[in-house]
Design an enzyme around this catalytic site. Structure first.
Site, PDB file in Angstrom:
ATOM      1  N   SER A 141       0.846  -1.193   0.000  1.00  0.00           N
ATOM      2  CA  SER A 141       0.000   0.000   0.000  1.00  0.00           C
ATOM      3  C   SER A 141       0.878   1.239   0.000  1.00  0.00           C
ATOM      4  O   SER A 141       2.038   1.205   0.435  1.00  0.00           O
ATOM      5  CB  SER A 141      -0.897   0.010   1.241  1.00  0.00           C
ATOM      6  OG  SER A 141      -1.550   1.263   1.398  1.00  0.00           O
ATOM      7  N   TYR A 154      -1.534  -1.017  10.273  1.00  0.00           N
ATOM      8  CA  TYR A 154      -1.629  -1.224   8.825  1.00  0.00           C
ATOM      9  C   TYR A 154      -0.383  -0.705   8.125  1.00  0.00           C
ATOM     10  O   TYR A 154       0.215  -1.397   7.287  1.00  0.00           O
ATOM     11  CB  TYR A 154      -2.878  -0.516   8.300  1.00  0.00           C
ATOM     12  CG  TYR A 154      -3.144  -0.703   6.829  1.00  0.00           C
ATOM     13  CD1 TYR A 154      -3.783  -1.850   6.361  1.00  0.00           C
ATOM     14  CD2 TYR A 154      -2.767   0.263   5.902  1.00  0.00           C
ATOM     15  CE1 TYR A 154      -4.033  -2.022   5.011  1.00  0.00           C
ATOM     16  CE2 TYR A 154      -3.017   0.098   4.555  1.00  0.00           C
ATOM     17  CZ  TYR A 154      -3.656  -1.043   4.115  1.00  0.00           C
ATOM     18  OH  TYR A 154      -3.900  -1.211   2.764  1.00  0.00           O
TER      19      TYR A 154
END
Length: 328
Positions: A141, A154
Protein backbone atom coordinates in the site's frame (compact mmCIF):
# COMPACT_ATOMS: atom_id res chain seq x y z
CA UNK A 1 4.74 -15.39 -17.51
CA UNK A 2 2.03 -16.68 -19.80
CA UNK A 3 -1.42 -16.10 -18.29
CA UNK A 4 -3.55 -18.51 -20.31
CA UNK A 5 -3.76 -21.93 -18.62
CA UNK A 6 -1.60 -20.75 -15.73
CA UNK A 7 -2.66 -21.53 -12.15
CA UNK A 8 -3.24 -18.40 -10.07
CA UNK A 9 -3.84 -18.35 -6.30
CA UNK A 10 -5.49 -15.17 -4.98
CA UNK A 11 -6.02 -14.47 -1.29
CA UNK A 12 -8.62 -11.98 -0.14
CA UNK A 13 -10.51 -12.89 -3.30
CA UNK A 14 -14.05 -12.29 -2.06
CA UNK A 15 -14.24 -8.54 -2.73
CA UNK A 16 -12.50 -5.43 -3.99
CA UNK A 17 -9.06 -5.88 -5.56
CA UNK A 18 -9.05 -9.65 -5.05
CA UNK A 19 -12.39 -10.15 -6.76
CA UNK A 20 -11.49 -7.89 -9.69
CA UNK A 21 -8.14 -9.65 -10.05
CA UNK A 22 -9.77 -13.08 -10.10
CA UNK A 23 -12.20 -12.02 -12.82
CA UNK A 24 -9.39 -10.49 -14.88
CA UNK A 25 -7.29 -13.65 -14.69
CA UNK A 26 -10.35 -15.78 -15.46
CA UNK A 27 -11.09 -13.73 -18.56
CA UNK A 28 -7.49 -14.29 -19.69
CA UNK A 29 -7.97 -18.07 -19.44
CA UNK A 30 -6.13 -18.74 -16.19
CA UNK A 31 -7.14 -21.38 -13.66
CA UNK A 32 -7.99 -19.47 -10.50
CA UNK A 33 -7.79 -20.65 -6.90
CA UNK A 34 -9.81 -18.30 -4.72
CA UNK A 35 -9.14 -17.87 -1.00
CA UNK A 36 -10.82 -15.86 1.77
CA UNK A 37 -12.71 -16.44 5.02
CA UNK A 38 -16.14 -16.19 3.40
CA UNK A 39 -17.00 -19.51 1.76
CA UNK A 40 -20.31 -18.31 0.30
CA UNK A 41 -18.74 -15.26 -1.34
CA UNK A 42 -15.99 -17.44 -2.81
CA UNK A 43 -18.48 -19.86 -4.36
CA UNK A 44 -20.34 -16.96 -5.95
CA UNK A 45 -17.09 -15.62 -7.37
CA UNK A 46 -16.01 -19.07 -8.56
CA UNK A 47 -19.28 -19.35 -10.49
CA UNK A 48 -18.64 -15.93 -12.06
CA UNK A 49 -15.17 -17.06 -13.11
CA UNK A 50 -16.51 -20.27 -14.63
CA UNK A 51 -19.03 -18.29 -16.65
CA UNK A 52 -16.03 -16.57 -18.17
CA UNK A 53 -14.71 -19.94 -19.26
CA UNK A 54 -12.15 -20.43 -16.52
CA UNK A 55 -11.58 -23.30 -14.13
CA UNK A 56 -12.07 -22.07 -10.58
CA UNK A 57 -11.57 -23.54 -7.13
CA UNK A 58 -12.82 -21.91 -3.91
CA UNK A 59 -10.88 -22.65 -0.71
CA UNK A 60 -12.03 -21.08 2.56
CA UNK A 61 -8.85 -19.75 4.16
CA UNK A 62 -7.77 -17.52 7.03
CA UNK A 63 -4.30 -16.41 5.91
CA UNK A 64 -3.29 -15.75 9.52
CA UNK A 65 -3.38 -19.55 10.05
CA UNK A 66 -0.26 -21.13 8.50
CA UNK A 67 -1.88 -24.58 8.37
CA UNK A 68 -4.83 -23.15 6.45
CA UNK A 69 -2.48 -21.55 3.93
CA UNK A 70 -0.60 -24.84 3.59
CA UNK A 71 -3.92 -26.54 2.82
CA UNK A 72 -4.67 -23.83 0.26
CA UNK A 73 -1.39 -24.58 -1.52
CA UNK A 74 -2.03 -28.31 -1.40
CA UNK A 75 -5.51 -27.82 -2.86
CA UNK A 76 -4.15 -25.73 -5.71
CA UNK A 77 -1.42 -28.21 -6.58
CA UNK A 78 -3.70 -31.19 -6.04
CA UNK A 79 -6.28 -29.85 -8.47
CA UNK A 80 -4.09 -28.15 -11.08
CA UNK A 81 -0.63 -29.67 -10.64
CA UNK A 82 1.31 -26.43 -10.08
CA UNK A 83 1.16 -22.78 -9.03
CA UNK A 84 2.36 -20.24 -11.56
CA UNK A 85 1.21 -17.02 -9.88
CA UNK A 86 0.40 -16.35 -6.24
CA UNK A 87 -1.22 -13.05 -5.27
CA UNK A 88 -1.02 -12.19 -1.57
CA UNK A 89 -3.89 -9.71 -1.41
CA UNK A 90 -5.79 -10.44 1.81
CA UNK A 91 -5.77 -7.52 4.21
CA UNK A 92 -7.56 -5.82 7.05
CA UNK A 93 -7.06 -2.69 9.13
CA UNK A 94 -7.80 -0.69 12.23
CA UNK A 95 -8.11 3.07 12.68
CA UNK A 96 -7.31 4.67 16.00
CA UNK A 97 -4.71 6.61 17.95
CA UNK A 98 -1.88 4.22 18.77
CA UNK A 99 -2.44 4.28 22.53
CA UNK A 100 -6.21 3.88 22.17
CA UNK A 101 -6.07 0.89 19.83
CA UNK A 102 -6.44 -2.49 21.62
CA UNK A 103 -3.25 -4.50 21.46
CA UNK A 104 -5.12 -7.57 20.24
CA UNK A 105 -6.41 -5.57 17.25
CA UNK A 106 -2.91 -4.44 16.35
CA UNK A 107 -1.79 -8.07 16.59
CA UNK A 108 -4.63 -9.22 14.33
CA UNK A 109 -3.75 -6.69 11.63
CA UNK A 110 -0.11 -7.78 11.74
CA UNK A 111 -1.18 -11.45 11.64
CA UNK A 112 -3.27 -10.91 8.50
CA UNK A 113 -1.48 -8.14 6.61
CA UNK A 114 2.09 -9.23 7.30
CA UNK A 115 2.13 -12.82 8.53
CA UNK A 116 -0.56 -13.74 6.01
CA UNK A 117 1.88 -12.61 3.30
CA UNK A 118 4.69 -14.52 4.99
CA UNK A 119 2.61 -17.70 5.09
CA UNK A 120 1.61 -17.32 1.45
CA UNK A 121 5.14 -16.50 0.33
CA UNK A 122 6.60 -19.57 2.04
CA UNK A 123 4.09 -21.92 0.41
CA UNK A 124 4.31 -20.24 -3.00
CA UNK A 125 8.10 -20.06 -3.15
CA UNK A 126 8.57 -23.65 -2.01
CA UNK A 127 6.29 -24.83 -4.82
CA UNK A 128 7.87 -22.48 -7.35
CA UNK A 129 11.38 -23.62 -6.40
CA UNK A 130 10.26 -27.19 -7.09
CA UNK A 131 8.85 -26.12 -10.47
CA UNK A 132 11.72 -23.81 -11.33
CA UNK A 133 9.54 -20.79 -12.12
CA UNK A 134 6.70 -18.61 -10.90
CA UNK A 135 5.62 -15.11 -9.91
CA UNK A 136 4.83 -14.08 -6.33
CA UNK A 137 2.88 -10.80 -6.08
CA UNK A 138 2.48 -9.11 -2.71
CA UNK A 139 -0.06 -6.32 -2.43
CA UNK A 140 1.26 -3.59 -0.13
CA UNK A 141 0.00 0.00 0.00
CA UNK A 142 0.98 3.63 -0.33
CA UNK A 143 0.63 3.65 3.47
CA UNK A 144 3.67 1.40 3.57
CA UNK A 145 5.70 3.99 1.68
CA UNK A 146 4.29 7.12 3.34
CA UNK A 147 2.85 5.95 6.69
CA UNK A 148 -0.23 7.63 8.09
CA UNK A 149 -1.39 8.59 11.58
CA UNK A 150 -4.16 6.49 13.14
CA UNK A 151 -3.19 3.46 11.01
CA UNK A 152 0.04 2.39 12.68
CA UNK A 153 -0.62 -1.36 12.48
CA UNK A 154 -1.63 -1.22 8.82
CA UNK A 155 1.18 1.14 7.80
CA UNK A 156 3.94 -0.84 9.53
CA UNK A 157 2.60 -4.13 8.15
CA UNK A 158 2.58 -2.82 4.59
CA UNK A 159 6.05 -1.33 5.02
CA UNK A 160 7.23 -4.74 6.19
CA UNK A 161 5.66 -6.37 3.12
CA UNK A 162 7.81 -4.10 0.95
CA UNK A 163 10.90 -5.01 2.98
CA UNK A 164 10.07 -8.71 2.67
CA UNK A 165 9.96 -8.34 -1.10
CA UNK A 166 13.45 -6.83 -1.17
CA UNK A 167 14.82 -9.62 1.02
CA UNK A 168 13.23 -12.37 -1.06
CA UNK A 169 14.49 -10.91 -4.33
CA UNK A 170 17.98 -10.68 -2.84
CA UNK A 171 17.92 -14.31 -1.74
CA UNK A 172 16.74 -15.49 -5.15
CA UNK A 173 19.44 -13.47 -6.86
CA UNK A 174 22.16 -14.87 -4.57
CA UNK A 175 20.85 -18.37 -5.25
CA UNK A 176 21.06 -17.62 -9.01
CA UNK A 177 17.35 -18.25 -9.45
CA UNK A 178 16.30 -16.30 -12.53
CA UNK A 179 12.79 -17.54 -13.31
CA UNK A 180 11.09 -16.87 -9.98
CA UNK A 181 10.02 -13.28 -9.47
CA UNK A 182 8.80 -11.38 -6.40
CA UNK A 183 6.75 -8.27 -7.09
CA UNK A 184 5.38 -5.68 -4.66
CA UNK A 185 2.32 -3.71 -5.79
CA UNK A 186 1.43 -0.54 -3.86
CA UNK A 187 -1.96 1.02 -4.65
CA UNK A 188 -3.27 4.31 -3.33
CA UNK A 189 -6.84 4.59 -2.07
CA UNK A 190 -9.08 2.04 -3.78
CA UNK A 191 -12.87 2.05 -4.07
CA UNK A 192 -13.51 -1.19 -2.15
CA UNK A 193 -15.59 -2.23 0.88
CA UNK A 194 -12.45 -1.91 3.08
CA UNK A 195 -13.68 1.24 4.83
CA UNK A 196 -17.15 -0.20 5.29
CA UNK A 197 -15.76 -2.88 7.63
CA UNK A 198 -12.55 -1.44 9.09
CA UNK A 199 -12.04 -1.51 12.86
CA UNK A 200 -12.30 2.00 14.25
CA UNK A 201 -11.39 3.61 17.58
CA UNK A 202 -11.13 7.24 16.45
CA UNK A 203 -14.67 8.18 17.50
CA UNK A 204 -15.28 9.44 13.97
CA UNK A 205 -16.45 7.82 10.78
CA UNK A 206 -13.74 6.94 8.26
CA UNK A 207 -13.49 7.56 4.52
CA UNK A 208 -10.78 6.98 1.93
CA UNK A 209 -8.69 9.96 0.90
CA UNK A 210 -9.65 10.92 -2.65
CA UNK A 211 -8.93 10.23 -5.38
CA UNK A 212 -9.99 6.61 -5.17
CA UNK A 213 -9.02 4.20 -7.92
CA UNK A 214 -11.25 1.43 -9.16
CA UNK A 215 -10.45 -2.15 -8.08
CA UNK A 216 -10.27 -3.10 -11.75
CA UNK A 217 -7.45 -0.62 -12.35
CA UNK A 218 -5.39 -2.29 -9.64
CA UNK A 219 -6.39 -5.72 -10.95
CA UNK A 220 -5.25 -4.78 -14.45
CA UNK A 221 -1.89 -3.71 -13.04
CA UNK A 222 -1.54 -7.02 -11.17
CA UNK A 223 -2.29 -9.06 -14.30
CA UNK A 224 0.16 -6.99 -16.34
CA UNK A 225 2.95 -7.31 -13.78
CA UNK A 226 2.34 -11.06 -13.57
CA UNK A 227 2.88 -11.22 -17.33
CA UNK A 228 5.96 -8.97 -17.23
CA UNK A 229 7.36 -8.96 -13.66
CA UNK A 230 9.16 -5.97 -12.16
CA UNK A 231 10.45 -5.31 -8.66
CA UNK A 232 7.89 -2.80 -7.40
CA UNK A 233 4.87 -1.11 -8.91
CA UNK A 234 3.01 1.92 -7.61
CA UNK A 235 -0.41 2.21 -9.24
CA UNK A 236 -1.89 5.57 -10.22
CA UNK A 237 -0.54 8.94 -11.32
CA UNK A 238 -1.06 10.68 -7.99
CA UNK A 239 0.52 7.90 -5.87
CA UNK A 240 3.50 7.82 -8.25
CA UNK A 241 3.92 11.59 -7.95
CA UNK A 242 3.70 11.36 -4.15
CA UNK A 243 6.38 8.68 -4.03
CA UNK A 244 8.67 10.77 -6.22
CA UNK A 245 8.14 13.84 -4.08
CA UNK A 246 8.61 11.85 -0.86
CA UNK A 247 12.08 10.80 -1.99
CA UNK A 248 13.09 14.46 -2.26
CA UNK A 249 11.06 16.04 0.52
CA UNK A 250 10.19 13.28 3.03
CA UNK A 251 9.41 15.54 5.98
CA UNK A 252 7.13 17.85 3.99
CA UNK A 253 5.24 14.97 2.38
CA UNK A 254 4.82 13.16 5.70
CA UNK A 255 3.43 16.33 7.29
CA UNK A 256 1.03 16.72 4.38
CA UNK A 257 -0.05 13.09 4.62
CA UNK A 258 -0.71 13.51 8.35
CA UNK A 259 -2.90 16.55 7.66
CA UNK A 260 -4.78 14.82 4.85
CA UNK A 261 -5.41 11.77 7.00
CA UNK A 262 -6.75 13.87 9.85
CA UNK A 263 -8.96 16.01 7.62
CA UNK A 264 -10.04 13.56 4.92
CA UNK A 265 -9.95 10.07 6.44
CA UNK A 266 -11.93 11.12 9.50
CA UNK A 267 -15.35 12.76 9.49
CA UNK A 268 -15.71 14.76 12.72
CA UNK A 269 -19.33 15.53 11.86
CA UNK A 270 -20.17 11.81 11.88
CA UNK A 271 -19.42 10.25 15.30
CA UNK A 272 -18.79 6.52 15.26
CA UNK A 273 -18.81 4.06 18.17
CA UNK A 274 -15.77 1.80 18.70
CA UNK A 275 -15.92 -1.27 16.49
CA UNK A 276 -13.72 -4.26 15.72
CA UNK A 277 -15.05 -4.28 12.17
CA UNK A 278 -14.24 -7.48 10.34
CA UNK A 279 -11.05 -8.28 12.24
CA UNK A 280 -12.49 -11.45 13.73
CA UNK A 281 -15.17 -12.33 11.19
CA UNK A 282 -15.85 -12.29 7.48
CA UNK A 283 -17.68 -9.24 6.19
CA UNK A 284 -20.83 -11.27 5.57
CA UNK A 285 -23.48 -10.01 3.18
CA UNK A 286 -21.23 -7.23 1.88
CA UNK A 287 -18.26 -9.50 1.23
CA UNK A 288 -19.06 -9.80 -2.47
CA UNK A 289 -19.08 -6.03 -2.84
CA UNK A 290 -17.20 -4.69 -5.81
CA UNK A 291 -16.86 -1.19 -4.36
CA UNK A 292 -17.33 0.60 -1.08
CA UNK A 293 -20.25 2.61 0.26
CA UNK A 294 -17.99 5.27 1.74
CA UNK A 295 -16.28 6.62 -1.34
CA UNK A 296 -18.73 9.46 -1.78
CA UNK A 297 -19.89 8.16 -5.13
CA UNK A 298 -16.47 8.64 -6.72
CA UNK A 299 -16.33 5.05 -7.92
CA UNK A 300 -12.72 5.54 -8.94
CA UNK A 301 -13.73 8.36 -11.29
CA UNK A 302 -11.96 11.18 -9.49
CA UNK A 303 -9.04 11.17 -11.89
CA UNK A 304 -10.30 14.09 -13.96
CA UNK A 305 -8.26 15.71 -16.68
CA UNK A 306 -7.49 18.60 -14.35
CA UNK A 307 -5.99 16.22 -11.80
CA UNK A 308 -4.02 14.48 -14.50
CA UNK A 309 -2.56 17.77 -15.68
CA UNK A 310 -1.84 18.84 -12.11
CA UNK A 311 -0.04 15.60 -11.33
CA UNK A 312 1.91 15.64 -14.58
CA UNK A 313 2.95 19.22 -13.89
CA UNK A 314 3.93 18.37 -10.33
CA UNK A 315 5.89 15.32 -11.43
CA UNK A 316 7.68 17.40 -14.05
CA UNK A 317 8.59 19.93 -11.37
CA UNK A 318 9.94 17.21 -9.10
CA UNK A 319 11.98 15.75 -11.97
CA UNK A 320 13.39 19.14 -12.90
CA UNK A 321 14.33 19.87 -9.28
CA UNK A 322 15.96 16.46 -8.94
CA UNK A 323 17.98 17.07 -12.09
CA UNK A 324 19.05 20.47 -10.77
CA UNK A 325 20.19 18.98 -7.45
CA UNK A 326 22.05 16.19 -9.25
CA UNK A 327 24.03 18.73 -11.30
CA UNK A 328 25.14 20.68 -8.21
Amino acid sequence: MRIKNSTVVITGADSGIGRATALRFAKKGARVVLASRDAAALETLAADCRRRGAKALAVQTDVADPEAVEELCESAVGNFGRIDIWVNNAGTGVFGPFLDTPLEDIQRVVDVDLMGVVHGAREALEQMRAQGEGVLINVASMAGIIPQPYTSAYSMSKAAVRALGVSLRSELRLARVKDIHVVTVSPGAVDTPFFDHVANYTGQDTRPIPPTYSPDKIAAAIVNVARSPQRELTVGLIPKAMVAKHKLFPQAVERRMATLTHRKHLKATQPAPPTKGNLDRAAGDDATGRRGRKTGGHGGRTKTMARRLLVIGGAAGVTAFAAFRWRQ
